[in-house]
Design a protein around this motif. Structure first.
Motif, PDB file in Angstrom:
ATOM      1  N   LYS A  22       0.767  -1.250  -0.051  1.00 20.33           N
ATOM      2  CA  LYS A  22       0.234   0.154  -0.018  1.00 20.33           C
ATOM      3  C   LYS A  22       0.878   1.173   0.080  1.00 20.33           C
ATOM      4  CE  LYS A  22      -3.676  -2.313  -0.602  1.00 20.33           C
ATOM      5  NZ  LYS A  22      -4.148  -2.299  -1.923  1.00 20.33           N
ATOM      6  N   MET A  23       1.948   1.229   0.658  1.00 19.47           N
ATOM      7  CA  MET A  23       2.660   2.197   0.767  1.00 19.47           C
ATOM      8  C   MET A  23       3.524   2.602  -0.562  1.00 19.47           C
ATOM      9  SD  MET A  23       6.167   3.270   3.218  1.00 19.47           S
ATOM     10  CE  MET A  23       6.976   1.795   2.536  1.00 19.47           C
ATOM     11  N   LEU A  24       4.016   1.721  -1.151  1.00 16.61           N
ATOM     12  CA  LEU A  24       4.757   1.758  -2.681  1.00 16.61           C
ATOM     13  C   LEU A  24       3.601   2.035  -3.594  1.00 16.61           C
ATOM     14  CD1 LEU A  24       7.133  -1.232  -1.926  1.00 16.61           C
ATOM     15  CD2 LEU A  24       7.758   1.361  -1.853  1.00 16.61           C
ATOM     16  N   GLU A  25       2.581   1.424  -3.480  1.00 19.21           N
ATOM     17  CA  GLU A  25       1.445   1.823  -4.675  1.00 19.21           C
ATOM     18  C   GLU A  25       1.085   3.335  -4.275  1.00 19.21           C
ATOM     19  OE1 GLU A  25      -0.583  -2.494  -5.240  1.00 19.21           O
ATOM     20  OE2 GLU A  25      -1.678  -0.893  -3.951  1.00 19.21           O
ATOM     21  N   ALA A  26       1.197   3.809  -3.202  1.00 15.51           N
ATOM     22  CA  ALA A  26       0.895   5.113  -2.959  1.00 15.51           C
ATOM     23  C   ALA A  26       1.833   6.298  -3.437  1.00 15.51           C
ATOM     24  CB  ALA A  26       0.425   5.573  -1.514  1.00 15.51           C
ATOM     25  N   GLU A  27       3.045   5.732  -3.649  1.00 14.35           N
ATOM     26  CA  GLU A  27       4.100   6.360  -4.130  1.00 14.35           C
ATOM     27  C   GLU A  27       4.276   6.338  -5.774  1.00 14.35           C
ATOM     28  OE1 GLU A  27       6.408   8.529  -2.685  1.00 14.35           O
ATOM     29  OE2 GLU A  27       5.078   8.385  -0.866  1.00 14.35           O
ATOM     30  N   GLY A  28       3.226   5.478  -6.421  1.00 16.47           N
ATOM     31  CA  GLY A  28       3.250   5.380  -7.877  1.00 16.47           C
ATOM     32  C   GLY A  28       3.896   4.085  -8.342  1.00 16.47           C
ATOM     33  N   PHE A  29       4.323   3.127  -7.431  1.00 18.35           N
ATOM     34  CA  PHE A  29       5.067   1.802  -7.963  1.00 18.35           C
ATOM     35  C   PHE A  29       3.718   0.839  -8.183  1.00 18.35           C
ATOM     36  CE2 PHE A  29       8.408   3.855  -5.198  1.00 18.35           C
ATOM     37  CZ  PHE A  29       9.225   4.111  -6.296  1.00 18.35           C
ATOM     38  N   ASP A  30       3.951  -0.154  -9.174  1.00 15.50           N
ATOM     39  CA  ASP A  30       3.313  -1.265  -9.406  1.00 15.50           C
ATOM     40  C   ASP A  30       3.989  -2.300  -8.622  1.00 15.50           C
ATOM     41  OD1 ASP A  30       1.622  -2.965 -10.472  1.00 15.50           O
ATOM     42  OD2 ASP A  30       2.635  -3.046 -12.537  1.00 15.50           O
ATOM     43  N   VAL A  31       3.178  -2.734  -7.674  1.00 15.99           N
ATOM     44  CA  VAL A  31       3.659  -3.790  -6.702  1.00 15.99           C
ATOM     45  C   VAL A  31       2.903  -5.110  -6.693  1.00 15.99           C
ATOM     46  CG1 VAL A  31       4.124  -4.004  -4.171  1.00 15.99           C
ATOM     47  CG2 VAL A  31       4.122  -1.844  -5.132  1.00 15.99           C
ATOM     48  N   ALA A  32       3.827  -6.019  -6.463  1.00 16.05           N
ATOM     49  CA  ALA A  32       3.060  -7.637  -6.392  1.00 16.05           C
ATOM     50  C   ALA A  32       3.776  -7.886  -4.858  1.00 16.05           C
ATOM     51  CB  ALA A  32       3.800  -8.463  -7.400  1.00 16.05           C
ATOM     52  N   VAL A  33       3.026  -8.979  -4.444  1.00 15.01           N
ATOM     53  CA  VAL A  33       3.590  -9.417  -3.363  1.00 15.01           C
ATOM     54  C   VAL A  33       3.831 -10.949  -3.385  1.00 15.01           C
ATOM     55  CG1 VAL A  33       2.663  -9.763  -0.544  1.00 15.01           C
ATOM     56  CG2 VAL A  33       2.558  -7.614  -2.057  1.00 15.01           C
ATOM     57  N   ALA A  34       4.540 -11.375  -2.561  1.00 16.68           N
ATOM     58  CA  ALA A  34       4.955 -12.929  -2.357  1.00 16.68           C
ATOM     59  C   ALA A  34       5.052 -13.159  -0.790  1.00 16.68           C
ATOM     60  CB  ALA A  34       6.150 -13.339  -3.145  1.00 16.68           C
ATOM     61  N   ASN A  35       4.845 -14.352  -0.315  1.00 14.19           N
ATOM     62  CA  ASN A  35       4.939 -14.555   1.251  1.00 14.19           C
ATOM     63  C   ASN A  35       5.820 -15.739   1.333  1.00 14.19           C
ATOM     64  OD1 ASN A  35       1.527 -13.460   1.021  1.00 14.19           O
ATOM     65  ND2 ASN A  35       3.161 -12.639   2.332  1.00 14.19           N
ATOM     66  N   SER A  36       6.268 -16.313   0.341  1.00 13.55           N
ATOM     67  CA  SER A  36       7.409 -17.528   0.632  1.00 13.55           C
ATOM     68  C   SER A  36       8.507 -17.454  -0.579  1.00 13.55           C
ATOM     69  CB  SER A  36       6.519 -18.728   0.311  1.00 13.55           C
ATOM     70  OG  SER A  36       6.045 -18.996  -0.931  1.00 13.55           O
ATOM     71  N   ALA A  37       9.317 -18.235  -0.286  1.00 10.00           N
ATOM     72  CA  ALA A  37      10.435 -18.499  -1.424  1.00 10.00           C
ATOM     73  C   ALA A  37       9.972 -19.134  -2.676  1.00 10.00           C
ATOM     74  CB  ALA A  37      11.488 -19.316  -0.971  1.00 10.00           C
ATOM     75  N   LEU A  38       9.187 -20.138  -2.660  1.00  8.79           N
ATOM     76  CA  LEU A  38       8.510 -20.346  -3.862  1.00  8.79           C
ATOM     77  C   LEU A  38       7.653 -19.407  -4.593  1.00  8.79           C
ATOM     78  CD1 LEU A  38       8.025 -22.998  -5.901  1.00  8.79           C
ATOM     79  CD2 LEU A  38       6.270 -23.480  -4.535  1.00  8.79           C
ATOM     80  N   ALA A  39       6.727 -18.676  -3.731  1.00 10.77           N
ATOM     81  CA  ALA A  39       6.184 -17.647  -4.470  1.00 10.77           C
ATOM     82  C   ALA A  39       7.020 -16.507  -5.197  1.00 10.77           C
ATOM     83  CB  ALA A  39       4.996 -17.251  -3.525  1.00 10.77           C
ATOM     84  N   ALA A  40       7.956 -16.044  -4.311  1.00  5.01           N
ATOM     85  CA  ALA A  40       8.951 -15.011  -4.700  1.00  5.01           C
ATOM     86  C   ALA A  40       9.620 -15.338  -6.133  1.00  5.01           C
ATOM     87  CB  ALA A  40       9.963 -15.015  -3.658  1.00  5.01           C
TER      88      ALA A  40
END
Length: 133
Positions: A22-40
Motif C-alpha cells: 500500500k505504501m509503495l502503490e501510494a508512491e506510484g509503484f506497481d507492486v506485487a507481493v509474495a509470502n514464501s521463497a517459492l512464491a517469490a
C-alpha cells in the motif's frame, strides 16, 4: 507515458507485505507481493520487477538463497534485490546477502523516507544500467 516501476515485496508476514504494498502503490509503484521463497521465484519470473524487497527469513527457505537462485537465471539475473529483516540484522547475514547479489540490506524498523530513498536510488542505478549483478 512511461511504465510504472515494478517492485516485488517479499515478506513472510502478510501484514508487513500489505503495508509495503500500500505504501509503495501510494508512491506510484506497481507492486506485487509474495509470502514464501517459492512464491517469490514464481512472481519474479511472471512480474519481472525492477526491484525485489526480499525478506531474509521465509517459511520455506531464506531470501538469500532465493536471491542466489534468481541471479543464476538469465530471466531474473538483472533484478536488483534489496534485503530487509526484523530478526537477522547481523554482519554475517549482511555479508551473505551481498555475496548472493543483493544491493542493499535494511533492518526493521525502517523509516518510510529511508526505504523510499533506497528504492529510488536503486531504481536510478537500474535505469542507468549500473545495477549490480
Amino acid at each position: 507515458m512511461p511504465a510504472k516501476s515494478r517492485i516485488l515485496a517479499v515478506d513472510d508476514y502478510e501484514a508487513h507485505a500489505y503495508v509495503l504494498q500500500k505504501m509503495l502503490e501510494a508512491e506510484g509503484f506497481d507492486v506485487a507481493v509474495a509470502n514464501s521463497a517459492l512464491a517469490a521465484k514464481t512472481k519474479a519470473l511472471e512480474f519481472q520487477p525492477h526491484v525485489i524487497l526480499m525478506d531474509v527469513n521465509l517459511p520455506d527457505g531464506n531470501g538469500i538463497d532465493v536471491c542466489r537462485s534468481l541471479k543464476a537465471e538469465s530471466a531474473t539475473a538483472k533484478i536488483a534485490v534489496i534485503f530487509h529483516t526484523a530478526t537477522s540484522a547481523n554482519s554475517s547475514s549482511r555479508l551473505r546477502a551481498e555475496e548472493a547479489g543483493g544491493v542493499g540490506f535494511l533492518s526493521y524498523p525502517i523509516a518510510k523516507e529511508h526505504l523510499l530513498t533506497v528504492i529510488k536510488g536503486t531504481m536510478a542505478r537500474v535505469a542507468a544500467g549500473n545495477e549490480r549483478e
